[in-house]
Design an enzyme around this catalytic site. Structure first.
Site, PDB file in Angstrom:
ATOM      1  N   ASP A   1       6.317   1.092   3.373  1.00 12.44           N
ATOM      2  CA  ASP A   1       5.168   1.655   2.667  1.00 12.44           C
ATOM      3  C   ASP A   1       3.916   0.924   3.142  1.00 12.44           C
ATOM      4  O   ASP A   1       3.263   1.338   4.089  1.00 12.44           O
ATOM      5  CB  ASP A   1       5.400   1.513   1.157  1.00 12.44           C
ATOM      6  CG  ASP A   1       4.308   2.148   0.313  1.00 12.44           C
ATOM      7  OD1 ASP A   1       3.203   2.382   0.819  1.00 12.44           O
ATOM      8  OD2 ASP A   1       4.551   2.395  -0.882  1.00 12.44           O
TER       9      ASP A   1
ATOM     10  N   GLU B   1       3.784  10.282  -4.207  1.00 11.76           N
ATOM     11  CA  GLU B   1       4.396   9.012  -4.614  1.00 11.76           C
ATOM     12  C   GLU B   1       3.541   8.273  -5.619  1.00 11.76           C
ATOM     13  O   GLU B   1       4.060   7.630  -6.540  1.00 11.76           O
ATOM     14  CB  GLU B   1       4.622   8.140  -3.379  1.00 11.76           C
ATOM     15  CG  GLU B   1       5.366   6.831  -3.652  1.00 11.76           C
ATOM     16  CD  GLU B   1       4.456   5.633  -3.931  1.00 11.76           C
ATOM     17  OE1 GLU B   1       4.974   4.528  -4.135  1.00 11.76           O
ATOM     18  OE2 GLU B   1       3.212   5.812  -3.961  1.00 11.76           O
TER      19      GLU B   1
END
Length: 804
Positions: free
Chosen positions: A520, A491
């Protein structure tokens, strides 16, 4: 923008149909009545259809007729005997079988079941803050940048947990992609130096951050670098370019000839790669980027007693690493999943990455450079936290400086490589609607140890799956709809793992996904707000705490918590929301931003984002993490188990009305003078509100209790697919992956429709007729998309079309 609410909580940050929690209807009556009706009708139709086996319009011989009479006789006898047997069977069934109190089939109870509030309470009571703490400790033992040995360790942690026979999921596996990444060369570290006219090195920028704990001394700590910066060797006079925005370089160029210079910029204002992309047209040959202590540390700079390890503030040598690219996903395989055999474009055709060498540095070195600069003083808005005047640069340093007449030299040895990166996927199969997916995800890779980004979110996800997995293994619960868990890889290099997943499974995800939940960074800091539990350190609920710290007035609900829109691509919600149009939310606890200038937690992307930092300064006791796990799990269960999906499109209508009001105030008068009408947009928003109101009446109507489960499925499909109606693959040709005309990113800085805002700002700046045509185009795109979305909420696709 959507909201999630029930009697106790209003929580959400989503890019799609408003997440809300309906109280439900009389489910048993609905399904029992509906299915009995449908079975009766089906039996009648089946009987009539069975006649289709007889011949017609044919010539029969005498033998056929004789044999036909015999056949008919046999059929009649068979029918009479069959009727007798059926009658006896009915009598035996009526009198001989004990009554169960209902004639409903055995599966009806599961089909009719709504979300179980007691199960949610049980789930929240079992979420353990100590388990989350130990998850984080395990995940952060070693640095785990994408595709490294440390990353593979975290892959194995996820697989082991999700395949556990007692607390695991139904299935867990790894999904591998071959992705284009950028790394510094361990054998040739990047260097930044100040060199005299005779190439004597006068100052060298620190290559690695200063160690305060053994974590920073780990040999796998990657040198600070700008991922996707090209390799190169450049030198030139230094200039200060504020945040590296186009306006900053334009302003600087009025005073300084930028050709052949090195620009130093601070984080903020423009994206990482944009700082270099904006510089190149002016002849700048290299860019340095640093974090100004005023923007992150409230001006504090000393590691003797002010910064980490004494507080949460970034130490002087701290450097924010990052990916310097604009587009998300694998850069060599746009719109295609990056499998090993996939077609790849040439690396020279990649856009959105720095065209010139770029390197991040710590503010201790930036201080030395900026405070030695000559030239005119920069504007007040450009000044920062150093105890000196920020000058433009002569270009170069002051005549009185020890660096006078010297250049700044960048030696960048970055290289690119295609490497295998893994997503780890987990799955719980739904019991009633297994073809409907609720997706929960977070990335797994980090720049260094990544305690907060991303492991705080992963530690929360592991605790959620532990509690739910145990319920599944014990047979006490199975969701109505399937749940997919994603631990995304790479990511940090541009949302690669999640983007490749959405590209590979584009069709299935587009057709079947209910919503995407992203957690996250679970906790940004200690002063927190948000969730249906007690706020850490407070007696009141997190909802009330949230309402106290940030709120807004809704025409429908009154005073409610304020929520942001997912308009950018800051985390893995972007491929789901912007590319696929799946209703998405991103959830976290955060600190009181009225008490600090910190734009994010100060150890972000540095070697100091460790378990030690998280447990001391971000969330001691991990009660904030626990609250996030409870809240996220609450949302997940409701999305997976609610009979009617908890998606409130009335709040979507309210967001469109807010956007419209802003657009009218900003643009209508000018557009009238350009003979461009906003009436179609007004009409579209009004039509959307009307369609939403009609659907809400159906959902709340007591008559729904007499409908078939197919009607419930129909309503849920309308709610689930609403965001897809706002996708237009042609609306933003210059913004890769952005197809959602309501929630796309915008550079205009206005809280309104992004395409319209950007087009208007560009036309106002240029004054060209062709640019005003683009404003008209975006008005049409918007109007038709909103009308199209409204039509999906009706059963006949009928909406009033606009006629000027």
């Amino acid at each position: 923008m959507s909201k999630l609410y029930n009697d106790h909580v209003l929580w959400e940050e989503t890019a799609g149909a408003a997440l809300s929690l309906h109280s439900g209807i009389n489910n048993a009556v609905l399904h029992k009545t509906g299915f009995i009706k449908s079975l009766q009708v089906k039996k009648k139709i089946f009987g009539e259809d069975s006649l289709s086996g007889f011949r017609s319009k044919e010539t029969f011989s005498q033998e056929d007729l004789i044999s036909g009479r015999s056949m008919i006789k046999q059929v009649i006898i068979g029918v009479v005997c069959g009727a007798a047997v059926l009658t006896v069977g009915i009598l035996i069934g009526h009198f001989g079988i004990a009554k169960s109190g209902t004639s409903a089939p055995s599966w009806l109870k599961d089909v009719a079941k709504d979300v179980d509030e007691s199960l949610i309470e049980k789930f929240m009571s079992e979420v353990d803050n100590i388990q989350i703490q130990e998850n984080l400790r395990s995940l952060t033992k070693v640095p785990h940048m994408a595709t490294t040995a440390g990353d593979e360790e975290t892959v194995q942690i996820m697989l082991k947990r999700w395949q556990d026979p007692e607390t695991g999921l139904d299935k867990a596996w790894r999904e591998e992609y071959w992705v284009y990444l950028s790394f510094p060369d361990k054998n040739n570290p990047n260097t930044v130096t100040v060199v005299s006219p005779t190439n004597t090195v006068l100052h060298t920028i620190r290559e690695k951050e200063k160690p305060y704990t053994p974590d920073q001394s780990d040999p796998e700590v990657v040198q600070p670098y700008a991922a996707y910066s090209p390799a190169g060797h450049v030198k030139g006079k230094l200039v200060y370019a504020n945040q590296g925005k186009p306006s900053d370089y334009s302003e600087l160029n009025k005073t300084v000839d930028l050709r052949g210079t090195i620009a130093i910029t601070k984080y903020g204002g423009a994206g990482r790669s944009a700082k270099a992309i904006n510089a190149a047209p002016y002849g700048v040959v290299g860019v340095l980027v640093y974090t100004d202590p005023l923007d992150m540390n409230d001006g504090l700079m000393s590691d003797a007693n002010e910064t980490y390890p004494h507080s949460w503030y970034m130490p002087p040598s701290g450097v924010e690493r990052g990916s310097y690219n604009i587009d998300f996903g694998d850069l060599l395989t746009p719109h295609l999943a990056a499998k090993e055999e996939t077609y790849r474009i040439n690396a020279t055709d990649i856009t959105g990455i720095p065209p010139i060498p770029t390197q991040p540095i710590g503010f201790e070195d930036a201080y030395r450079l900026i405070c030695e600069l000559g030239g005119e003083p920069a504007p007040d808005a450009w000044q920062g936290g150093f105890n000196c005047t920020y000058n433009f640069g002569g270009p170069g340093f002051k005549p009185t400086s020890s660096f006078t007449n010297s250049d700044v030299k960048l030696d960048i040895y970055n290289y690119e490589e295609v490497k295998p990166s893994s997503n780890v996927m987990g799955f719980i199969r739904g019991s009633v609607e297994p073809d409907r997916y609720v997706i929960y995800g977070n990335h797994r890779d980090s720049w260094v140890h990544g305690a907060i980004d991303p492991s705080s979110g992963t530690s929360v996800m592991l605790e959620i799956t532990r509690v739910l997995g145990k319920m599944v293994k014990q047979g006490t619960w199975r969701p109505r709809r399937s749940i997919i868990f994603g631990s995304w890889g790479a990511e940090e290099f541009g949302l690669i793992g999640s983007a490749e997943y959405t590209e590979q499974y584009f069709a299935a995800l587009s057709e079947r996904s209910v919503a995407y939940i992203n957690v996250d960074i679970a906790v940004f800091g200690k002063k927190l707000h948000t969730a249906p539990v007690k706020a850490p350190g407070h007696e009141k609920s997190v909802y009330d705490n949230w309402l106290q710290y940030t709120n807004k007035t809704s025409p429908t609900h009154g005073l409610i918590p304020r929520m942001g829109y997912l308009t950018g691509a800051g985390s893995d919600y972007a491929p789901f929301s912007h590319y696929l149009g799946i209703t998405s939310m991103d959830m976290s606890y955060t600190y009181d931003k009225t008490k600090t200038n910190a734009r994010i937690y100060p150890a972000y992307h540095t070697a100091y984002d460790t378990f030690d930092y998280a447990s001391k300064y971000i969330d001691p006791g991990f009660v904030g993490h626990q609250a996030v796990a409870r809240t996220a799990g609450n949302v997940l269960i409701r999305l997976a188990d609610s009979l009617i999906l908890p998606l409130n499109c009335a709040d979507y209508a309210e967001s469109l009305e807010e956007y419209l009001s802003t657009a009218l105030n900003l643009y209508e008068q000018k557009l009238k003078s350009m003979n461009i009408s906003m009436e179609p947009l007004k009409h579209a928003v009004t039509s959307f509100r009307a369609a939403v109101s009609n659907l809400e009446k159906v959902i709340q109507s007591p008559d729904l209790a007499n409908e078939t489960p197919l009607k419930v499925r129909w309503i849920n499909d309308q709610l689930m697919l609403l965001d897809r109606a706002f996708l237009d693959p042609l609306a933003f040709p210059d913004k890769y992956g952005f197809r959602h005309v309501i929630w796309a990113s915008s550079s205009a800085g206005k809280q309104t429709f992004p395409g319209l805002a950007d087009a208007y700002a560009n036309a106002e700046s240029s004054g060209q007729a062709s640019d005003w045509d683009k404003v008209h185009y975006h008005l049409s795109v918007l109007s038709q998309a909103i009308l199209g979305a409204a039509s999906t909420l009706t059963d006949d696709m009928q909406t009033q079309t606009w006629r000027k």
